[in-house]
Design a protein around this motif. Structure first.
Motif, PDB file in Angstrom:
ATOM      1  N   ARG A 122     -14.571  -1.648 -55.272  1.00  0.00           N
ATOM      2  CA  ARG A 122     -14.937  -2.067 -54.171  1.00  0.00           C
ATOM      3  C   ARG A 122     -13.378  -2.749 -53.562  1.00  0.00           C
ATOM      4  NH1 ARG A 122     -20.234  -4.696 -52.619  1.00  0.00           N
ATOM      5  NH2 ARG A 122     -19.444  -6.531 -53.722  1.00  0.00           N
ATOM      6  N   PRO A 123     -12.502  -2.310 -52.940  1.00  0.00           N
ATOM      7  CA  PRO A 123     -11.239  -3.043 -52.488  1.00  0.00           C
ATOM      8  C   PRO A 123     -11.502  -4.201 -51.749  1.00  0.00           C
ATOM      9  CG  PRO A 123     -10.982  -0.571 -52.384  1.00  0.00           C
ATOM     10  CD  PRO A 123     -12.395  -1.080 -52.499  1.00  0.00           C
ATOM     11  N   LEU A 124     -12.506  -4.390 -50.802  1.00  0.00           N
ATOM     12  CA  LEU A 124     -12.973  -5.394 -49.883  1.00  0.00           C
ATOM     13  C   LEU A 124     -13.835  -6.351 -50.491  1.00  0.00           C
ATOM     14  CD1 LEU A 124     -13.348  -3.648 -46.339  1.00  0.00           C
ATOM     15  CD2 LEU A 124     -11.512  -5.018 -47.185  1.00  0.00           C
ATOM     16  N   GLU A 125     -13.598  -7.541 -50.432  1.00  0.00           N
ATOM     17  CA  GLU A 125     -14.401  -8.631 -50.787  1.00  0.00           C
ATOM     18  C   GLU A 125     -15.583  -9.390 -50.108  1.00  0.00           C
ATOM     19  OE1 GLU A 125     -11.411 -10.874 -53.078  1.00  0.00           O
ATOM     20  OE2 GLU A 125     -10.192  -9.666 -51.776  1.00  0.00           O
ATOM     21  N   PRO A 126     -16.780  -9.205 -50.600  1.00  0.00           N
ATOM     22  CA  PRO A 126     -17.951  -9.669 -49.831  1.00  0.00           C
ATOM     23  C   PRO A 126     -17.780 -11.393 -49.354  1.00  0.00           C
ATOM     24  CG  PRO A 126     -18.664  -9.514 -51.840  1.00  0.00           C
ATOM     25  CD  PRO A 126     -17.337  -8.873 -52.088  1.00  0.00           C
ATOM     26  N   VAL A 127     -17.665 -11.614 -48.085  1.00  0.00           N
ATOM     27  CA  VAL A 127     -17.617 -13.063 -47.677  1.00  0.00           C
ATOM     28  C   VAL A 127     -18.775 -13.680 -47.121  1.00  0.00           C
ATOM     29  CG1 VAL A 127     -16.589 -12.748 -45.774  1.00  0.00           C
ATOM     30  CG2 VAL A 127     -15.815 -14.552 -47.078  1.00  0.00           C
ATOM     31  N   SER A 128     -19.796 -12.678 -46.803  1.00  0.00           N
ATOM     32  CA  SER A 128     -20.928 -13.048 -46.048  1.00  0.00           C
ATOM     33  C   SER A 128     -21.646 -14.078 -46.685  1.00  0.00           C
ATOM     34  CB  SER A 128     -22.105 -11.961 -45.690  1.00  0.00           C
ATOM     35  OG  SER A 128     -23.124 -12.432 -45.359  1.00  0.00           O
ATOM     36  N   GLY A 129     -22.094 -15.273 -46.188  1.00  0.00           N
ATOM     37  CA  GLY A 129     -22.667 -16.397 -46.637  1.00  0.00           C
ATOM     38  C   GLY A 129     -21.855 -17.408 -47.071  1.00  0.00           C
ATOM     39  N   TYR A 177     -18.763 -19.976 -42.859  1.00  0.00           N
ATOM     40  CA  TYR A 177     -19.713 -20.447 -42.234  1.00  0.00           C
ATOM     41  C   TYR A 177     -20.066 -20.012 -40.736  1.00  0.00           C
ATOM     42  CZ  TYR A 177     -22.013 -24.077 -39.181  1.00  0.00           C
ATOM     43  OH  TYR A 177     -22.868 -24.712 -38.375  1.00  0.00           O
ATOM     44  N   GLY A 178     -21.175 -19.551 -40.365  1.00  0.00           N
ATOM     45  CA  GLY A 178     -21.471 -18.895 -39.324  1.00  0.00           C
ATOM     46  C   GLY A 178     -21.938 -17.431 -39.409  1.00  0.00           C
ATOM     47  N   GLY A 179     -21.501 -17.080 -40.576  1.00  0.00           N
ATOM     48  CA  GLY A 179     -21.980 -15.581 -41.183  1.00  0.00           C
ATOM     49  C   GLY A 179     -21.118 -14.605 -40.090  1.00  0.00           C
ATOM     50  N   ARG A 180     -20.220 -14.788 -39.294  1.00  0.00           N
ATOM     51  CA  ARG A 180     -19.443 -13.841 -38.428  1.00  0.00           C
ATOM     52  C   ARG A 180     -18.833 -12.659 -39.163  1.00  0.00           C
ATOM     53  NH1 ARG A 180     -15.680 -16.258 -35.213  1.00  0.00           N
ATOM     54  NH2 ARG A 180     -15.455 -17.993 -36.580  1.00  0.00           N
ATOM     55  N   HIS A 181     -18.079 -13.112 -40.513  1.00  0.00           N
ATOM     56  CA  HIS A 181     -17.281 -12.362 -41.249  1.00  0.00           C
ATOM     57  C   HIS A 181     -18.095 -11.754 -42.471  1.00  0.00           C
ATOM     58  CE1 HIS A 181     -14.525 -13.893 -38.502  1.00  0.00           C
ATOM     59  NE2 HIS A 181     -14.562 -15.316 -38.962  1.00  0.00           N
ATOM     60  N   GLN A 182     -17.723 -10.642 -42.795  1.00  0.00           N
ATOM     61  CA  GLN A 182     -18.361  -9.802 -43.929  1.00  0.00           C
ATOM     62  C   GLN A 182     -17.569  -9.380 -45.021  1.00  0.00           C
ATOM     63  OE1 GLN A 182     -21.823  -9.252 -43.718  1.00  0.00           O
ATOM     64  NE2 GLN A 182     -21.631 -10.495 -41.871  1.00  0.00           N
ATOM     65  N   TRP A 183     -16.541  -8.756 -44.698  1.00  0.00           N
ATOM     66  CA  TRP A 183     -15.567  -8.222 -45.750  1.00  0.00           C
ATOM     67  C   TRP A 183     -13.887  -8.720 -45.459  1.00  0.00           C
ATOM     68  CZ3 TRP A 183     -18.106  -5.963 -49.367  1.00  0.00           C
ATOM     69  CH2 TRP A 183     -19.377  -5.399 -49.077  1.00  0.00           C
ATOM     70  N   MET A 184     -13.583  -9.371 -46.527  1.00  0.00           N
ATOM     71  CA  MET A 184     -12.130 -10.041 -46.732  1.00  0.00           C
ATOM     72  C   MET A 184     -11.388  -9.369 -47.677  1.00  0.00           C
ATOM     73  SD  MET A 184     -12.476 -13.501 -48.485  1.00  0.00           S
ATOM     74  CE  MET A 184     -12.757 -13.795 -50.363  1.00  0.00           C
ATOM     75  N   VAL A 185     -10.128  -9.424 -47.398  1.00  0.00           N
ATOM     76  CA  VAL A 185      -9.043  -9.234 -48.585  1.00  0.00           C
ATOM     77  C   VAL A 185      -8.470 -10.792 -48.937  1.00  0.00           C
ATOM     78  CG1 VAL A 185      -8.478  -6.920 -47.860  1.00  0.00           C
ATOM     79  CG2 VAL A 185      -7.165  -8.787 -46.656  1.00  0.00           C
ATOM     80  N   LEU A 218      -0.445  -8.036 -45.837  1.00  0.00           N
ATOM     81  CA  LEU A 218      -1.673  -8.135 -44.844  1.00  0.00           C
ATOM     82  C   LEU A 218      -1.886  -7.134 -43.917  1.00  0.00           C
ATOM     83  CD1 LEU A 218      -1.940 -11.936 -44.439  1.00  0.00           C
ATOM     84  CD2 LEU A 218      -3.355 -10.334 -45.948  1.00  0.00           C
ATOM     85  N   LEU A 219      -0.560  -6.601 -43.289  1.00  0.00           N
ATOM     86  CA  LEU A 219      -0.565  -5.624 -42.679  1.00  0.00           C
ATOM     87  C   LEU A 219      -1.163  -4.269 -43.124  1.00  0.00           C
ATOM     88  CD1 LEU A 219       2.472  -6.334 -40.268  1.00  0.00           C
ATOM     89  CD2 LEU A 219       0.058  -6.540 -39.616  1.00  0.00           C
ATOM     90  N   GLU A 220      -0.459  -3.860 -44.230  1.00  0.00           N
ATOM     91  CA  GLU A 220      -0.857  -2.810 -45.001  1.00  0.00           C
ATOM     92  C   GLU A 220      -2.422  -2.805 -45.226  1.00  0.00           C
ATOM     93  OE1 GLU A 220       0.360  -1.541 -49.524  1.00  0.00           O
ATOM     94  OE2 GLU A 220       2.180  -1.448 -48.140  1.00  0.00           O
ATOM     95  N   LEU A 221      -2.695  -4.035 -45.930  1.00  0.00           N
ATOM     96  CA  LEU A 221      -4.293  -3.938 -46.167  1.00  0.00           C
ATOM     97  C   LEU A 221      -5.117  -4.037 -45.105  1.00  0.00           C
ATOM     98  CD1 LEU A 221      -3.973  -6.953 -48.634  1.00  0.00           C
ATOM     99  CD2 LEU A 221      -4.598  -4.735 -49.102  1.00  0.00           C
TER     100      LEU A 221
END
Length: 341
Positions: free
Chosen positions: A155-162, A165-173, A212-215
């Motif tokens: 999975r190239p994206l990384e889970p960030v939920s939890g 703070y606030g739970g707004r973001h789910q998937w980061m690089v 980051l733009l490429e990702l």
């Protein structure tokens, strides 16, 4: 020599334990960029030892980077590799921190201190020319390294939920803009210097933004982690970053020391304005005595002031504390709890 690079993880890992291993990822990227055939084994995509053994069967060499918290996992990988007749190559932070422990293990054939992107491809070309204990050559200009491949991970994206703070973001690089640290905190040093060298090396702003733009285009993350030991240093670099990062346009998480935040409140405010949404701060302790033992170089007063500055800017704080040091008293722990409150 048929080689497998293994990214060490608990089987079916989730959360923090599933975030991308940049050591394994950059090593694999450097080897493939050099045109050397190599395979990649992402352990978090596996379920058990039997699956791992099936993946490692037929290789001449199994290589991985080891961080100390995954030592038991590494010993399991080594045992399986040996049963299959594979040779074993170990690098990573633990190899730099405790090389003798690994050299004393007869099941480990090679131990690499430090960075791998230059030295490991050279090793694969002519392994017979290298001793058992190897010192990795440090890339002097990080801009010359290729962007890390992510397609070999399950999975190239990384889970960030939890975690955010606030739970707004789910998937980061996650990306790294620098290697090394200019501070002398005793819980990191001298390992940091031994691994990365005395001089902090930083990529250009253009290199970081271009990656980051490429990702962003390829994977569509909703957030970014800049995974440096400390992001808030070198004001000149950061001023350029403030100008260029709006092209990325994603909220980002990065670390800043309390004293740096107090010294550059206006710069912090402008960084928050372009996306610094979550700020990791190593508060470490509410006891000045313990901060001094850690050689942290900050004060309790700076910790409290930094928190005020961050909150006034509208960002969120990811607070880091270290508890349980041998010198801590009940009063020290209570002081930390009071500061956290």
């Amino acid at each position: 020599m048929k080689t497998a690079i293994v990214a060490l993880y608990p089987y079916q890992a989730g959360g923090l334990d599933s975030w991308l291993d940049h050591g394994a990822g950059m090593t694999y990227t450097a080897v493939t960029a050099a045109g050397i055939p190599v395979d990649f084994v992402d352990m978090k995509a596996l379920h058990n030892d039997e699956e791992l053994a099936n993946r490692l069967r037929g290789y001449d060499l199994v290589a991985f980077g080891l961080k100390s918290s995954y030592y038991p996992i590494a010993m399991r990988v080594i045992k399986i590799a040996r049963v299959l007749g594979c040779r074993v190559f170990v690098g990573g932070y633990h190899a730099t921190a405790a090389p003798q422990e690994l050299l004393d293990n007869p099941d480990i054939d090679y131990v690499l201190h430090g960075e791998s992107e230059i030295t490991f491809p050279e090793f694969l070309k002519c392994p017979g020319e290298f001793p058992r204990e190897i010192w990795g050559e440090k890339p002097p200009d990080l801009d010359t390294l290729p962007f890390m491949r992510r397609d070999m991970y399950a999975r190239p994206l990384e889970p960030v939920s939890g975690w955010w703070y606030g739970g707004r973001h789910q998937w980061m690089v996650s990306v790294n803009s620098a290697r090394g640290c200019c501070w002398k905190c005793s819980f990191c040093q001298p390992l940091e210097v031994n691994h990365f060298g005395l001089k902090v090396r930083r990529r250009s702003v253009k290199s970081v933004v271009d990656e980051l733009l490429e990702l962003k285009q390829k994977y569509r993350p909703d957030s970014v982690l800049i995974h440096d030991d400390t992001f808030l240093f070198d004001p000149k670099w950061l001023e350029e970053f403030v100008q260029e990062y709006p092209r990325v346009g994603l909220p980002f998480w990065a670390a800043g020391r309390a004293d740096g935040i107090c010294k550059h409140p206006d710069l912090v405010r402008r960084l928050v304005g372009v996306g610094w949404d979550l700020i990791s701060v190593g508060f470490e302790s509410g006891s000045q005595r313990i901060l001094d033992i850690m050689e942290k170089g900050t004060t309790v007063e700076q910790n409290l002031e930094a928190a005020k500055i961050i909150k006034a800017c509208g960002a969120k704080i990811y607070a880091n504390y270290i508890l349980g040091l041998p010198w801590e008293t009940k009063q020290d722990v209570q002081a930390t709890m009071k500061m956290a409150d």
